[in-house]
Motif scaffolding. Sequence first.
Motif, PDB file in Angstrom:
ATOM      1  N   THR A   1      -0.788   2.565   3.986  1.00 46.86           N
ATOM      2  CA  THR A   1      -1.138   4.025   4.334  1.00 46.86           C
ATOM      3  C   THR A   1      -1.467   4.969   3.104  1.00 46.86           C
ATOM      4  O   THR A   1      -2.435   5.634   3.045  1.00 46.86           O
ATOM      5  CB  THR A   1       0.235   4.672   4.989  1.00 46.86           C
ATOM      6  OG1 THR A   1       0.812   3.595   5.945  1.00 46.86           O
ATOM      7  CG2 THR A   1      -0.095   6.005   5.402  1.00 46.86           C
ATOM      8  N   LEU A   2      -0.909   4.667   2.032  1.00 50.56           N
ATOM      9  CA  LEU A   2      -1.451   5.478   0.897  1.00 50.56           C
ATOM     10  C   LEU A   2      -2.842   5.014   0.372  1.00 50.56           C
ATOM     11  O   LEU A   2      -3.435   5.889  -0.209  1.00 50.56           O
ATOM     12  CB  LEU A   2      -0.251   4.987  -0.555  1.00 50.56           C
ATOM     13  CG  LEU A   2       1.021   5.736  -0.445  1.00 50.56           C
ATOM     14  CD1 LEU A   2       1.772   5.328  -1.535  1.00 50.56           C
ATOM     15  CD2 LEU A   2       0.922   7.479  -0.457  1.00 50.56           C
ATOM     16  N   ILE A   3      -3.040   3.779   0.399  1.00 52.38           N
ATOM     17  CA  ILE A   3      -4.360   3.097  -0.090  1.00 52.38           C
ATOM     18  C   ILE A   3      -5.390   3.953   0.965  1.00 52.38           C
ATOM     19  O   ILE A   3      -6.343   4.304   0.636  1.00 52.38           O
ATOM     20  CB  ILE A   3      -4.609   1.817  -0.318  1.00 52.38           C
ATOM     21  CG1 ILE A   3      -3.588   1.353  -1.109  1.00 52.38           C
ATOM     22  CG2 ILE A   3      -5.920   1.241  -0.292  1.00 52.38           C
ATOM     23  CD1 ILE A   3      -3.537  -0.350  -1.271  1.00 52.38           C
ATOM     24  N   ALA A   4      -4.988   4.064   2.075  1.00 52.83           N
ATOM     25  CA  ALA A   4      -5.924   4.381   3.212  1.00 52.83           C
ATOM     26  C   ALA A   4      -6.368   6.000   2.829  1.00 52.83           C
ATOM     27  O   ALA A   4      -7.239   6.495   3.126  1.00 52.83           O
ATOM     28  CB  ALA A   4      -5.408   4.034   4.478  1.00 52.83           C
TER      29      ALA A   4
END
Length: 140
Positions: free
Chosen positions: A135-138
Amino acid sequence: MILPIHSQTISRGEIKETVNSNGDILVIMHLEDARVILNDLLEYEIVDSLLTTYKEKDSLNTSKIEIQKDIIFKLVEKNDNQQTQIDNFQQILDNKNEELGFKEDTIKQQKKEIRKQKLLKLAGLTSSIILPILTLIAML
C-alpha cells in the motif's frame, strides 16, 4: 445222570449220631468221609473269604472310578472355563485395538487442524506485513 460231589457220596461205613448230656450232637463216621467233608468245608471257607475280598476290592475300584469320573468332569469344566476366559481376553484385546485406532484417527485429525491453523496464522502474519508495504509503494 448227575454225579454227586465228594461230600455227597454215600459213606463207606456207618454213620452214627449220638447226643451227649450237654445236648451236643456227635457224629461218628469213617475217617476218609470226615476228611472229604472237612476238605470241602475248607475249600468253601477259602472261596467265601476270597469272595468277600473280591467284593471289597470291587467296591474300592468302583469308588476309585467314581472319584476319577468326578475329577474328569471337573477338569472338563475347568477347561471350558479357561476357554471362556481366553475368549473374553480376546474380546478385551480387540476392544483395546479398536480404541487405539480411534485415538490414532483423532491424533491425525488434530495434526491436520494444527497444520491448517499454522498456515492461516502464517498467511495472516504475512499479509499483515506485506499489504501495508504494498500500500505504501502504491501510494508513492
